[in-house]
Every structure is written in structure tokens, then in C-alpha cells.
Design an enzyme around this catalytic site. Sequence first.
Site, PDB file in Angstrom:
ATOM      1  N   CYS A  71       0.842  -1.201   0.000  1.00  0.00           N
ATOM      2  CA  CYS A  71       0.000   0.000   0.000  1.00  0.00           C
ATOM      3  C   CYS A  71       0.876   1.249   0.000  1.00  0.00           C
ATOM      4  O   CYS A  71       1.648   1.466   0.948  1.00  0.00           O
ATOM      5  CB  CYS A  71      -0.915  -0.004   1.221  1.00  0.00           C
ATOM      6  SG  CYS A  71      -1.951   1.480   1.334  1.00  0.00           S
ATOM      7  N   PRO A  72       0.770   2.097  -1.012  1.00  0.00           N
ATOM      8  CA  PRO A  72       1.605   3.308  -1.037  1.00  0.00           C
ATOM      9  C   PRO A  72       1.209   4.305   0.044  1.00  0.00           C
ATOM     10  O   PRO A  72       2.040   5.117   0.467  1.00  0.00           O
ATOM     11  CB  PRO A  72       1.357   3.875  -2.440  1.00  0.00           C
ATOM     12  CG  PRO A  72       0.033   3.328  -2.852  1.00  0.00           C
ATOM     13  CD  PRO A  72      -0.061   1.979  -2.221  1.00  0.00           C
TER      14      PRO A  72
END
Length: 461
Positions: free
Chosen positions: A130-131
Site C-alpha cells: 500500500c503506497p
Amino acid sequence: MSSLSHLAVPFVYALIFFLGYPAQWLLMRLDPGPLTKNELVTANVVLVLIWITYTKSVFVDPGTIPKNWAEKELVKGNGNSVEHKERKEGRPEGEVKSRKWCRKCDAAKPPRAHHCKECKRCIPKMDHHCPWTSNCVSHTTFPHFLRFLLYSTLGLTLFELHHSTRLLHLWHTRHLPSYLGPTLPELSLLFALISTNSITLFALSILLIRNLYSLALNTTTIESWEISRHETLLRRARHFGGYLSTPDGAQIRIQRQEFPYDIGIFANIAQGMNTSNPINWFNPFGPTPSLSSGLSFKVNGFESDDTPWPPPDPDRAYRRRVQDEGPAFTYRDAELSQEETVQAFRARQAEDAVRRRKPFVQRMEAVRDGGRGGYARGGYEEDGLLDELDDASGEEAEDEGRRYGDGDEGEEGWRNSEGERLKDFGVDEDVEFYDEQEDDIPLSVLIARRQADAASAASTG
């Protein structure tokens, strides 16, 4: 890219602060009236839950695969574990052994693990990187991540209702003199808050629904991609008598396989949330799942225990170099030490070529157009299979063609119906798509495992 990822977490913290606290200040000043005491308490409790769950999503370690986990699993399988004794007492078996070897970690890979290109290691039950948390959503972090999505969606919905009430009141009183309404800075802040809140709520609601669906079916985002890939291979194989060819022209039978880890909705949720107590599913201080519980998983028994997941994919294969030197049926590294054997294996491995296969639809178009060069037809001319391909649905071919964009490297650039490829989930695509099967594990490692097996059997005999 890495510098942007470092800014993502501070940005989200700032966004939580902006949507939570200036919003409360404004809502206390606008008609039809300030927030009540209960509304204020509820808003701030939800904000605390968001802070806690997001912080855990960011800072909880996504897990590391122990180097010796495969040897421990081998010992467990020889009857020296509590789990083995439980099986003898009639409890169902619940493991799928690893059939993968990660070339970058130089270690066996457990079921459902994948090599993350951002974390630079294999992650147990990796869902995606997940960025916005700058962390992997994995076996250990998924419960915290899902709670963050849940409480964020709840908090944003509450503020959306409060903002909408004030905005609606402004609309109904628009005919009144402007000095009776909010000031220009207050009005600007209201529109900034409601715009940002609405966009964020929309995005997180989609993520929450998607993750709840995955939790109910016990699938990760990567496994959903693998399921779509399997469906595509089945559709392709239907036109070739159930077989597809590898880059070297060998034929692989493609048969339908059921996803093995869907063990029932309640059991799926209990496994994903690390507890069978529904109250603890919502506990922001819930314990992080242990790493050991992410190395093997119960299966539903629809397939045999030795059936691998993901299913066989003929395009995810190495083209091995033919070794000419040395007489047949001899092991030329027999005189080397174990360390030298591994080094020799690595040197040969580096010389192995991975053939970047063109997308399937392009290869088939070349076959239909009579192209002979550069492609091993793999028997597609036999038994009228090309005629069957010509009769295939044009809609299916068009659907396959949409799975690729300009500049994709080849078959590893395949995309699912949502336009996603493996690298979009943070997976190291070159490692994952062309990962090594069990047959490619260094001989010295296999010998060591067999010796451990023999020693364990002798000690119990």
C-alpha cells in the site's frame, strides 16, 4: 518514487488532522447550530480509532520468512509435532507445502507468500504493497489495515452528514443577507472540507468493500489476480484440447482448480482477523497475528493436498540452457563442497534465459496469419486446432487484446479485467512471474532436506 512514498505517510496524517479538527471548529460555528456534546464525543472517539489503526497499519512489521521454515515444516510432516498428533486424532489436514523458491531471497517460499519489490523480501500472505501506508498489507498487518478502512469510512460518513446539513441550510437561506451567513474564509473552508471529505470517502469506501469481500472469501488481492489468470488460461486451453505450450514447446494440461483457502465465511474472517471473537474484530488494540500462523494455512479439501496454488501457467516458465559438457548421467559438481555447489548453481542460474513471451493474442494472430518465424507452434496445427481457433469468439480475442498496453514486456504484462498486472500490487514481477519451481531448488538444499527427513525417521523408529 521512493521519495514520494516517504511523503505519503505524513500526507495521510495531515489529511486525517485536516478532515477531523478544523472540521469540528467550523461545525461549531455554522447554522443550524453547533455539534451536540454526544456528536462531539462520537467524532473524537472515531478520530482516535483512526489514529491508532492507521499508525498500526504503518508501523507493524509485515513479516519476514524465516530461513529455516521449510526444514521445520519437513520435521512437522514426520510426526514430531502436535499438529501431526491432532491429525491422527481425526482433525482435518490443513497445509499446502511450498513449491516455490525465491531467487532473490535465496530461500523456499511458503504458500501465499510473494516477493515485494518495495520491502525487498518475501512477505507472508502478501495482499499488496500500500503506497498510503508505505507498508505491505500482509498476514500480520491486514487486521489493522481493515480496521483503519472501517473506522475511516465511518468517520468520514459522520462528517459528510454534518457538512451536508450545514450546506443544505446555506442553500435554503441563500436569499438572506450575506452578513447573516458564514464569512468568506468559513465558506471557503466548508467547500474545501466537503470536497476533500467526499473524494476520500468515495475512495476508502471502495477499498473497504473490496477488502471485506476478500476477507469473506479468504482471497488476497494478488490471489484474485491469480484466479482471473487461471480463468483466462482455461479459456485459452479450451481451443487447444485442454493443453497449452511452454516457451520451449512442451505441452501442459490446463485443468480447472478450485481456490484452496476458502474454508467458509466465518472461518475465513476468523483467520484474516486473527480471532474468532466478533467483538475483537473491531478492537483497535487487537494483537498482531503471529508470523508462525502465516507460514501454512488450512485448505478446503476440494483439491488434493499436493495440488499447488497458483495453478500451472505455461508462460511462467524458464527456458533452460542445454548443457553439452560432461558425459551423460553424471553430476559434474560432485567433487565440490556444499557452498561451492550452491555457487556453481547460481552461476548457471544467472545464465538461464527468460523468454519474454508475446501476449497470447499476438502469438495466435501470428499463427493464423501463417507466421512461422520466432514462435514455437507447439503442436497447435495438429488435429484441426487452428481451425478451432479461427472459429473462436471474436469477443474473446478482443477481450484478450485489451489486457495489454503499449510498451508491455510480454505475457508477464497480462492484466486482469480491472487492468491490473502483478507489479501494480507491489510484487517484484520478474521474480514472481518467472519464479522457480521446486525442481529448480539447488541439489544441495534438497539433499539436506532428505537427510533431515531420514534422520528424523530414524530417531522416531
